[in-house]
Design a protein around this motif. Sequence first.
Motif, PDB file in Angstrom:
ATOM      1  N   ALA A  26       0.907  -1.207   0.187  1.00  0.00           N
ATOM      2  CA  ALA A  26       0.116   0.038  -0.216  1.00  0.00           C
ATOM      3  C   ALA A  26       0.839   1.324   0.047  1.00  0.00           C
ATOM      4  CB  ALA A  26      -0.976  -0.010   1.281  1.00  0.00           C
ATOM      5  N   ASN A  27       2.089   1.172  -0.027  1.00  0.00           N
ATOM      6  CA  ASN A  27       3.237   2.390   0.193  1.00  0.00           C
ATOM      7  C   ASN A  27       2.732   3.121   1.251  1.00  0.00           C
ATOM      8  OD1 ASN A  27       5.421   3.811  -0.377  1.00  0.00           O
ATOM      9  ND2 ASN A  27       4.089   5.142  -1.734  1.00  0.00           N
ATOM     10  N   THR A  28       2.503   2.642   2.634  1.00  0.00           N
ATOM     11  CA  THR A  28       2.236   3.296   3.918  1.00  0.00           C
ATOM     12  C   THR A  28       3.031   3.074   4.824  1.00  0.00           C
ATOM     13  OG1 THR A  28       0.754   1.608   4.382  1.00  0.00           O
ATOM     14  CG2 THR A  28      -0.580   3.378   3.242  1.00  0.00           C
ATOM     15  N   GLN A  29       3.450   3.904   5.879  1.00  0.00           N
ATOM     16  CA  GLN A  29       4.159   3.802   6.791  1.00  0.00           C
ATOM     17  C   GLN A  29       3.823   2.813   7.901  1.00  0.00           C
ATOM     18  OE1 GLN A  29       4.380   8.470   7.354  1.00  0.00           O
ATOM     19  NE2 GLN A  29       6.525   7.928   7.427  1.00  0.00           N
ATOM     20  N   LEU A  30       4.912   2.452   8.612  1.00  0.00           N
ATOM     21  CA  LEU A  30       4.517   1.343   9.740  1.00  0.00           C
ATOM     22  C   LEU A  30       5.524   1.890  10.707  1.00  0.00           C
ATOM     23  CD1 LEU A  30       3.767  -1.543  10.455  1.00  0.00           C
ATOM     24  CD2 LEU A  30       5.654  -2.445   9.489  1.00  0.00           C
ATOM     25  N   SER A  31       4.918   1.855  12.025  1.00  0.00           N
ATOM     26  CA  SER A  31       5.680   2.334  13.091  1.00  0.00           C
ATOM     27  C   SER A  31       5.791   1.331  14.287  1.00  0.00           C
ATOM     28  CB  SER A  31       4.911   3.483  13.600  1.00  0.00           C
ATOM     29  OG  SER A  31       4.957   4.686  12.784  1.00  0.00           O
ATOM     30  N   ILE A  32       6.907   1.215  14.973  1.00  0.00           N
ATOM     31  CA  ILE A  32       7.084   0.277  15.894  1.00  0.00           C
ATOM     32  C   ILE A  32       7.277   1.320  17.467  1.00  0.00           C
ATOM     33  CG2 ILE A  32       8.616  -1.179  17.173  1.00  0.00           C
ATOM     34  CD1 ILE A  32       7.334  -2.611  15.021  1.00  0.00           C
ATOM     35  N   ILE A  33       6.699   0.919  18.498  1.00  0.00           N
ATOM     36  CA  ILE A  33       6.999   1.461  19.887  1.00  0.00           C
ATOM     37  C   ILE A  33       7.610   0.475  20.759  1.00  0.00           C
ATOM     38  CG2 ILE A  33       5.956   2.465  21.857  1.00  0.00           C
ATOM     39  CD1 ILE A  33       3.730   3.360  20.137  1.00  0.00           C
ATOM     40  N   MET A  34       8.577   0.781  21.197  1.00  0.00           N
ATOM     41  CA  MET A  34       9.403  -0.294  22.117  1.00  0.00           C
ATOM     42  C   MET A  34       9.386   0.253  23.611  1.00  0.00           C
ATOM     43  SD  MET A  34      10.766  -2.920  20.324  1.00  0.00           S
ATOM     44  CE  MET A  34      12.276  -3.378  21.252  1.00  0.00           C
ATOM     45  N   ILE A  35       8.858  -0.316  24.595  1.00  0.00           N
ATOM     46  CA  ILE A  35       8.808   0.072  25.740  1.00  0.00           C
ATOM     47  C   ILE A  35       9.539  -0.713  26.909  1.00  0.00           C
ATOM     48  CG2 ILE A  35       6.977   0.157  27.546  1.00  0.00           C
ATOM     49  CD1 ILE A  35       4.855   0.399  25.216  1.00  0.00           C
ATOM     50  N   ASP A  36      10.132  -0.205  27.672  1.00  0.00           N
ATOM     51  CA  ASP A  36      10.935  -0.744  28.813  1.00  0.00           C
ATOM     52  C   ASP A  36      10.683  -0.080  30.275  1.00  0.00           C
ATOM     53  OD1 ASP A  36      13.555  -2.623  29.159  1.00  0.00           O
ATOM     54  OD2 ASP A  36      13.605  -0.894  30.523  1.00  0.00           O
ATOM     55  N   VAL A  37      10.134  -0.857  31.160  1.00  0.00           N
ATOM     56  CA  VAL A  37       9.862  -0.469  32.603  1.00  0.00           C
ATOM     57  C   VAL A  37      11.113  -0.034  33.058  1.00  0.00           C
ATOM     58  CG1 VAL A  37       8.851  -0.998  34.566  1.00  0.00           C
ATOM     59  CG2 VAL A  37       8.055  -2.166  32.732  1.00  0.00           C
ATOM     60  N   ASP A  38      11.152   1.176  33.569  1.00  0.00           N
ATOM     61  CA  ASP A  38      12.248   1.970  34.159  1.00  0.00           C
ATOM     62  C   ASP A  38      12.756   1.169  35.756  1.00  0.00           C
ATOM     63  OD1 ASP A  38      12.618   3.755  32.080  1.00  0.00           O
ATOM     64  OD2 ASP A  38      11.188   5.080  32.967  1.00  0.00           O
ATOM     65  N   HIS A  39      13.990   0.890  35.735  1.00  0.00           N
ATOM     66  CA  HIS A  39      14.484   0.459  36.853  1.00  0.00           C
ATOM     67  C   HIS A  39      13.875  -0.857  37.454  1.00  0.00           C
ATOM     68  CE1 HIS A  39      17.277   3.614  37.000  1.00  0.00           C
ATOM     69  NE2 HIS A  39      16.224   4.639  37.323  1.00  0.00           N
ATOM     70  N   PHE A  40      13.539  -1.754  36.411  1.00  0.00           N
ATOM     71  CA  PHE A  40      12.707  -2.785  36.976  1.00  0.00           C
ATOM     72  C   PHE A  40      13.579  -3.727  37.864  1.00  0.00           C
ATOM     73  CE2 PHE A  40      10.648  -7.046  36.159  1.00  0.00           C
ATOM     74  CZ  PHE A  40       9.542  -6.756  36.874  1.00  0.00           C
ATOM     75  N   LYS A  41      14.595  -4.082  37.873  1.00  0.00           N
ATOM     76  CA  LYS A  41      15.477  -4.915  38.401  1.00  0.00           C
ATOM     77  C   LYS A  41      15.512  -4.511  40.006  1.00  0.00           C
ATOM     78  CE  LYS A  41      19.995  -6.963  38.878  1.00  0.00           C
ATOM     79  NZ  LYS A  41      20.106  -6.615  40.382  1.00  0.00           N
ATOM     80  N   LYS A  42      15.557  -3.110  40.179  1.00  0.00           N
ATOM     81  CA  LYS A  42      15.453  -2.632  41.496  1.00  0.00           C
ATOM     82  C   LYS A  42      14.224  -2.772  42.153  1.00  0.00           C
ATOM     83  CE  LYS A  42      18.815   1.206  40.491  1.00  0.00           C
ATOM     84  NZ  LYS A  42      19.091   2.571  40.612  1.00  0.00           N
ATOM     85  N   TYR A  43      12.959  -2.559  41.289  1.00  0.00           N
ATOM     86  CA  TYR A  43      11.637  -2.920  41.702  1.00  0.00           C
ATOM     87  C   TYR A  43      11.477  -4.412  42.123  1.00  0.00           C
ATOM     88  CZ  TYR A  43       6.616  -2.856  41.761  1.00  0.00           C
ATOM     89  OH  TYR A  43       5.372  -2.850  42.158  1.00  0.00           O
ATOM     90  N   ASN A  44      12.168  -5.122  41.373  1.00  0.00           N
ATOM     91  CA  ASN A  44      12.153  -6.900  41.742  1.00  0.00           C
ATOM     92  C   ASN A  44      13.006  -6.784  43.202  1.00  0.00           C
ATOM     93  OD1 ASN A  44      10.331  -8.316  40.215  1.00  0.00           O
ATOM     94  ND2 ASN A  44      12.276  -8.570  38.811  1.00  0.00           N
ATOM     95  N   ASP A  45      13.973  -6.113  43.393  1.00  0.00           N
ATOM     96  CA  ASP A  45      14.974  -6.281  44.340  1.00  0.00           C
ATOM     97  C   ASP A  45      14.332  -5.928  45.582  1.00  0.00           C
ATOM     98  OD1 ASP A  45      16.778  -7.708  42.983  1.00  0.00           O
ATOM     99  OD2 ASP A  45      18.012  -5.888  42.758  1.00  0.00           O
ATOM    100  N   HIS A  46      13.477  -4.736  45.472  1.00  0.00           N
ATOM    101  CA  HIS A  46      12.975  -4.052  46.544  1.00  0.00           C
ATOM    102  C   HIS A  46      11.677  -4.667  47.081  1.00  0.00           C
ATOM    103  CE1 HIS A  46      12.288  -0.620  49.203  1.00  0.00           C
ATOM    104  NE2 HIS A  46      10.891  -0.742  48.837  1.00  0.00           N
ATOM    105  N   TYR A  47      10.812  -4.981  46.111  1.00  0.00           N
ATOM    106  CA  TYR A  47       9.501  -5.593  46.339  1.00  0.00           C
ATOM    107  C   TYR A  47       9.422  -7.104  46.217  1.00  0.00           C
ATOM    108  CZ  TYR A  47       7.919  -0.480  45.979  1.00  0.00           C
ATOM    109  OH  TYR A  47       7.771   0.524  46.065  1.00  0.00           O
ATOM    110  N   GLY A  48      10.150  -7.638  45.771  1.00  0.00           N
ATOM    111  CA  GLY A  48      10.003  -9.188  45.495  1.00  0.00           C
ATOM    112  C   GLY A  48       9.618  -9.445  44.120  1.00  0.00           C
ATOM    113  N   HIS A  49       9.744 -10.848  43.580  1.00  0.00           N
ATOM    114  CA  HIS A  49       9.411 -11.134  42.297  1.00  0.00           C
ATOM    115  C   HIS A  49       7.962 -11.440  41.936  1.00  0.00           C
ATOM    116  CE1 HIS A  49      13.360 -11.638  40.520  1.00  0.00           C
ATOM    117  NE2 HIS A  49      13.739 -12.319  41.774  1.00  0.00           N
ATOM    118  N   LEU A  50       7.196 -11.586  43.062  1.00  0.00           N
ATOM    119  CA  LEU A  50       5.595 -11.764  42.933  1.00  0.00           C
ATOM    120  C   LEU A  50       5.077 -10.253  42.681  1.00  0.00           C
ATOM    121  CD1 LEU A  50       4.798 -14.266  45.641  1.00  0.00           C
ATOM    122  CD2 LEU A  50       4.810 -14.618  43.283  1.00  0.00           C
TER     123      LEU A  50
END
Length: 319
Positions: free
Chosen positions: A179-203
């Motif tokens: 169709a000669n139309t544009q395609l876009s991608i959005i990449m998302i990463d949760v900020d400081h997620f390892k620190k979140y796991n370490d602080h609150y636990g994996h559950l």
Amino acid sequence: MTDIKALFSSEWMPEALIPARPRLLIVDDQPVNIQVLYQIFGKDSEVFMATSGQQALEVCRQKSPDLILLDVVMPEMDGIEVCTQLKADPETHNIPVIFVTSQDSPEEETKGLEVGAVDFITKPVNPAVVRARVKTHLTLKVQADALRTLASIDGLTRIPNRRLFDDRLAGEWRACRRANTQLSIIMIDVDHFKKYNDHYGHLEGDTCLKEVANVLRDANWRGRDLAARYGGEEFVCLLPETDLDGALTKAESLRTALENLALPHAASTNASCVTISVGVATIYPKAEDGVAALLGAADEQLYKAKQGGRNRVEGCDLG
């Protein structure tokens, strides 16, 4: 398309997921034969018609029927070739094909089944028989679609997984290229997620990922858009026929929605709540190897967002 919500209910039967008005394509070079089948299915189904093999292929790609009733003997491109091409195309591969033909030899039937048809009905058709066989194959298609859907859902977040994203990306790349139309991608990463796991636990970490997924699920998406879990704390969104401005606007709305949710993140060094960094990339699809370039560009923009302080959106247009 399979109703995903219905699949996760405690009371669903595959037959119940057959669309109220299935989309059927009838292909025959003789209009009188099309009329016979239309009289059988026109009341309860949405019926498309084609009088040549090439026209049938075009209708399939445009309308995505649930099932095809296909004549074998046609000029220029016969039904065998039509079925062969349908089964070779990822966009039409899963559409069941029933041959409806005056050819009744075992050799012809074998040839039809070998190229991918699910059934073989001889003319003149018996209305009750053809109606029953179409219903059977629609039910089987729903069951197969349901299994494919379940295999494409992330077990933790219950949104589409990377496998489905990769499949859809390949398909939308081809569609936007045509169709000669544009395609876009959005990449998302949760900020400081390892620190979140370490602080609150994996559950609690798992709960956090579910909340992010809920924000993505509840966003105002269009029909062909897709949000998926990419892996770990990464998510990805696919936006066909969307330019960079549109994708950036969507990305910012996702970032804001999660920030407004105000999930506490005591271990974060850039905010008191859970936030996301977002990278966006847009392209006019051309060569097949450009898919990797699009994903790489979105990932680079995500890295740029992180380096810029996190909880922000960055994007680029690859042209």
